[in-house]
Structures are given as C-alpha cells and as structure tokens.
Design a protein around this motif. Structure first.
Motif, PDB file in Angstrom:
ATOM      1  N   GLY A  70      38.997 -33.089  27.421  1.00  0.00           N
ATOM      2  CA  GLY A  70      38.560 -34.428  27.048  1.00  0.00           C
ATOM      3  C   GLY A  70      39.662 -35.458  27.175  1.00  0.00           C
ATOM      4  O   GLY A  70      40.851 -35.137  27.145  1.00  0.00           O
ATOM      5  N   TYR A  71      39.234 -36.707  27.303  1.00  0.00           N
ATOM      6  CA  TYR A  71      40.169 -37.823  27.461  1.00  0.00           C
ATOM      7  C   TYR A  71      40.985 -38.079  26.200  1.00  0.00           C
ATOM      8  O   TYR A  71      41.958 -38.830  26.230  1.00  0.00           O
ATOM      9  N   ASP A  72      40.579 -37.467  25.102  1.00  0.00           N
ATOM     10  CA  ASP A  72      41.287 -37.667  23.839  1.00  0.00           C
ATOM     11  C   ASP A  72      42.777 -37.365  23.975  1.00  0.00           C
ATOM     12  O   ASP A  72      43.603 -37.897  23.232  1.00  0.00           O
ATOM     13  N   GLY A 121      29.517 -54.809  24.036  1.00  0.00           N
ATOM     14  CA  GLY A 121      28.262 -54.725  23.280  1.00  0.00           C
ATOM     15  C   GLY A 121      28.473 -54.939  21.793  1.00  0.00           C
ATOM     16  O   GLY A 121      27.623 -55.516  21.105  1.00  0.00           O
ATOM     17  N   VAL A 122      29.598 -54.495  21.269  1.00  0.00           N
ATOM     18  CA  VAL A 122      29.899 -54.701  19.839  1.00  0.00           C
ATOM     19  C   VAL A 122      30.200 -56.184  19.606  1.00  0.00           C
ATOM     20  O   VAL A 122      29.740 -56.775  18.629  1.00  0.00           O
ATOM     21  N   LEU A 123      30.935 -56.804  20.525  1.00  0.00           N
ATOM     22  CA  LEU A 123      31.232 -58.240  20.383  1.00  0.00           C
ATOM     23  C   LEU A 123      29.938 -59.064  20.465  1.00  0.00           C
ATOM     24  O   LEU A 123      29.787 -60.064  19.786  1.00  0.00           O
ATOM     25  N   GLU A 151      23.287 -42.861  30.522  1.00  0.00           N
ATOM     26  CA  GLU A 151      23.430 -41.660  29.697  1.00  0.00           C
ATOM     27  C   GLU A 151      23.674 -40.444  30.582  1.00  0.00           C
ATOM     28  O   GLU A 151      23.201 -40.393  31.711  1.00  0.00           O
ATOM     29  N   LYS A 152      24.413 -39.493  30.011  1.00  0.00           N
ATOM     30  CA  LYS A 152      24.681 -38.243  30.725  1.00  0.00           C
ATOM     31  C   LYS A 152      23.770 -37.143  30.207  1.00  0.00           C
ATOM     32  O   LYS A 152      23.531 -37.066  28.997  1.00  0.00           O
ATOM     33  N   VAL A 153      23.326 -36.269  31.101  1.00  0.00           N
ATOM     34  CA  VAL A 153      22.576 -35.068  30.713  1.00  0.00           C
ATOM     35  C   VAL A 153      23.313 -33.875  31.325  1.00  0.00           C
ATOM     36  O   VAL A 153      23.400 -33.777  32.552  1.00  0.00           O
ATOM     37  N   ALA A 277      41.243 -56.587  24.688  1.00  0.00           N
ATOM     38  CA  ALA A 277      41.581 -55.525  25.646  1.00  0.00           C
ATOM     39  C   ALA A 277      40.360 -54.617  25.777  1.00  0.00           C
ATOM     40  O   ALA A 277      39.318 -54.866  25.180  1.00  0.00           O
ATOM     41  N   GLY A 278      40.503 -53.556  26.560  1.00  0.00           N
ATOM     42  CA  GLY A 278      39.363 -52.659  26.793  1.00  0.00           C
ATOM     43  C   GLY A 278      38.912 -52.750  28.235  1.00  0.00           C
ATOM     44  O   GLY A 278      39.306 -53.668  28.976  1.00  0.00           O
ATOM     45  N   GLU A 279      38.073 -51.794  28.629  1.00  0.00           N
ATOM     46  CA  GLU A 279      37.734 -51.656  30.048  1.00  0.00           C
ATOM     47  C   GLU A 279      37.213 -52.950  30.676  1.00  0.00           C
ATOM     48  O   GLU A 279      37.534 -53.257  31.815  1.00  0.00           O
ATOM     49  N   ALA A 291      41.361 -48.851  33.328  1.00  0.00           N
ATOM     50  CA  ALA A 291      41.237 -50.240  32.877  1.00  0.00           C
ATOM     51  C   ALA A 291      41.535 -50.346  31.390  1.00  0.00           C
ATOM     52  O   ALA A 291      42.252 -51.256  30.945  1.00  0.00           O
ATOM     53  N   ALA A 292      40.985 -49.424  30.614  1.00  0.00           N
ATOM     54  CA  ALA A 292      41.217 -49.458  29.160  1.00  0.00           C
ATOM     55  C   ALA A 292      42.709 -49.345  28.878  1.00  0.00           C
ATOM     56  O   ALA A 292      43.278 -50.098  28.082  1.00  0.00           O
ATOM     57  N   LEU A 293      43.340 -48.397  29.537  1.00  0.00           N
ATOM     58  CA  LEU A 293      44.770 -48.141  29.309  1.00  0.00           C
ATOM     59  C   LEU A 293      45.619 -49.340  29.760  1.00  0.00           C
ATOM     60  O   LEU A 293      46.462 -49.839  29.002  1.00  0.00           O
TER      61      LEU A 293
END
Ligand SMILES: Cc1cc2nc3c(=O)[nH]c(=O)nc-3n(C[C@H](O)[C@H](O)[C@H](O)COP(=O)(O)OP(=O)(O)OC[C@H]3O[C@@H](n4cnc5c(N)ncnc54)[C@H](O)[C@@H]3O)c2cc1C
Length: 317
Positions: A70-72, A121-123, A151-153, A277-279, A291-293
């Motif tokens: 994971g990207y974590d 979306g949060v903003l 969405e991913k499946v 900041a953010g993607e 982009a996020a980084l």
C-alpha cells in the motif's frame, strides 16, 4: 485539440479528430469507444462532461509500479518523528494575515501557517468551513473543478480462468458499456485476481448497490466471455469513495468550462498563511500520488520561503 476552447468537451474534440481520419465507420467506432473508456478509466468521468484538455496529462513518465503493502509506506516514512494527530476532523478554518485557527472535534489549534490538503469534494461539501471564503484565483478555480465517480472492484479467484501474461481483458461493443476492462493483479501476491472499475456513469448508477449485486453484475459479464470456467470469487472488494465523507469521490477532474491553470491556481498562497495542496493542485500531473506529494513539497517551500531539494525529504526521513 490545441484550438479548442473552455466550452469544448473531450467528446467534441475527439469527434473533430475522428472526422479527419480516412477510416471506415467500424474502425472509427472502435476508436471512439476506446476514447470513451479511456476518459472513464483515467478520470472517472463521462466523455461529454470532461473538458477538452482534461486528459492532457495522460502520458505518465517512468515505470508503472505497485506498492504491495500500500501507498501508506510513503506518508508513514515522511511522517516519522513528527507530531501527527490522527482522527481530528477539521470543521472550521479561520484565517487572517496574522495566522490560522483550526477547529476540530478534539479542540482548536492556532498556527502561523496552514496547509489544507483535503480533497476538492470535501472543500465543496461545506463540511469544512473556511472563513473568510477562499479568495480568487483559488475560490474560482475550486468552483470549476469537480470530484469524479470512480470505484474499484477487485475479485480474487481460486484458479485463473484467463490466459497467462495478459495485461488486460477487454469487452468491446454495447455489452461493454459498464464492465469492459479487467486487469490481472495476480503478480501482486500470487493469488489469481482481477481488477475492474465502475467508472463515470457506471459508478454513478451502481452507487448504493450492495457488494453482492456489484459482484454478480461483474461475474455475469465475465461469464459471457468465459462461460462456466468462471468460478465464484473467494474474496471481493468494492470501494465506495463517492460515499466516503472524507473523499467524496476518487479524485478531481476538469469538467467542461474548467481550465488547465485551475489546478495550479488552487495552490496560490493566501495572505501568506494559507496554502492548498493535494492532487488537484498540481497541474503537471494531477490525480496522482506524485501530484499529492509534489504539491505538499511546494507548499512547504512556500512557507519556508526557500527551495527544498526533494531528494532531501528521503535522506532526512
Ligand atoms: C481508483 C483509483 C486509481 C488510482 N490510480 C492511481 C495511479 O495509478 N497512480 C497514481 O499516482 N495515483 C492514482 N490514484 C490517485 C491517487 O490515489 C490520489 O491522487 C492521491 O491519493 C490523492 O492524495 P491527496 O493527499 O491529494 O488526497 P487524499 O489521499 O484523498 O487525502 C486527503 C486526506 O484528507 C483527509 N480529510 C478529509 N476531510 C478532512 C477533514 N474534514 N478533517 C481532517 N482530515 C480530512 C482524508 O481523511 C485524507 O486522509 C488513483 C486513485 C483511485 C481512486
């Protein structure tokens, strides 16, 4: 494409390009379908909703890699030794030239500067109130971008029923309106696994479906292609980013009417104290982890007033 304006959709400009090709109808239709699916899979948007320049960043540099754990791994390493407060949901952010006050469910914090890296979306949602409202060019750029539906499946199977060494399985034609591409993820950990996407209209229409219903719909399509060879999956995972109040979609896209400059305009420092900041704020390659980084790196440099070699991040963390 270069001659398009802000009112043109990706459909408009690709139709102009298709009309210039000497192809018969069948070939033109296959390319049209490819471009439609590309729009869905890259941006989780319907081709008529995406701006003409909405896929300009579609050519990644470098290799395609997967982080098996994971990207974590990336933020965990960068955060080592820092005072990180998890589960502090920010509801208000008040700013002035003197600094910022952030209100969370677990108390308030004041600071000289703030970097806000929540999704577009949060903003948009109003769950996080920024006061005074974001001035231009940040506010107007934010108003033009949208969160997508993507969405991913992931299905894991007891045995692989598809050919070895296949990058993707494709369904073309009308039957492929929703489930049209499956990617073989077996290499990640050796378990036969396929990934498909509910992207754009499919994600909107399957929103609220149970996981069982989504899986049954995907399996029905796979069985059209492979018949009874398709066993029941041993495990399924279906994301629901559209309904995640901290995401409200997978990432932002450029709807018709938006401009390429909107991404970087979002990152314009506000009163020397507030930095987005953010993607979505990185115009060179939005909608990516890079982009996020990089956008966080830029915000840090803006606050410090000096450049920070990005290699130093890895050396010091
Ligand atoms: C299906 C899919 C496929 C993708 N494929 C790729 C790929 O192949 N390559 C690639 O590079 N990228 C890919 N991406 C995109 C990549 O995952 C994102 O661009 C990146 O994760 C965005 O990072 P971010 O930090 O901007 O936003 P996020 O990762 O969304 O982080 C925002 C953070 O803000 C927090 N937050 C939200 N609201 C509040 C609040 N009120 N208070 C406090 N915290 C809050 C959230 O909990 C979250 O932790 C993909 C994404 C998806 C969904």
């Amino acid at each position: 494409m270069a001659a398009s304006d802000d009112a043109d959709s990706y459909r408009d400009v690709t139709e102009v390009a298709l009309a210039r090709q000497p192809w018969d109808q069948e070939r033109a239709q296959r390319v049209r379908e490819y471009l439609q699916h590309r729009t869905e899979e890259q941006y989780g948007a319907w081709i008529e909703d995406l701006a003409a320049h909405g896929l300009d960043d579609d050519v990644p540099n470098g290799d395609e890699v997967i982080f098996p754990d994971g990207y974590d791994r990336l933020p965990a390493r960068l955060a080592a030794g820092l005072d990180i407060r998890l589960e502090h949901i920010v509801t208000h952010l008040d700013w002035s030239v003197d600094g910022v006050t952030v209100t969370t469910g677990r108390g308030s914090f004041t600071a000289d500067d703030a970097v806000v890296a929540v999704p577009v979306g949060v903003l948009h949602s109003g769950d996080l109130v920024i006061d005074p409202p974001l001035p231009d060019p940040v506010g107007s750029a934010l108003g033009r971008l949208e969160m997508n539906a993507f969405e991913k499946v992931v299905l894991r199977f007891p045995t692989a029923f598809w050919d070895k060494d296949v990058y993707a399985i494709r369904q073309q034609g009308a039957q492929g309106a929703w489930w049209h591409s499956w990617y073989d993820l077996t290499a990640v950990d050796g378990t036969p696994s396929l990934l498909t996407f509910a992207a754009g209209p499919a994600a909107v229409q399957t929103r609220g479906w149970t996981e069982d219903r989504v899986v049954a719909s995907v399996l029905a399509q796979l069985r059209r292609l492979y018949g009874d060879r398709v066993p029941q999956p041993t495990h399924a995972h279906v994301t629901s980013w559209q309904d995640d109040p901290f995401a409200r979609g997978a990432y932002a896209y450029m709807p018709v009417g938006s401009r390429l400059a909107d991404h970087d305009d979002l990152a314009t420092p506000i009163a020397g104290v507030l930095h987005l900041a953010g993607e979505a704020t990185w115009g060179d390659d939005p909608a990516t982890v890079t982009a996020a980084l990089c956008s966080g790196h830029r915000a840090a440099a803006n606050i410090l007033g000096r450049s920070i070699p990005i290699s130093a991040l890895w050396a010091e963390s």
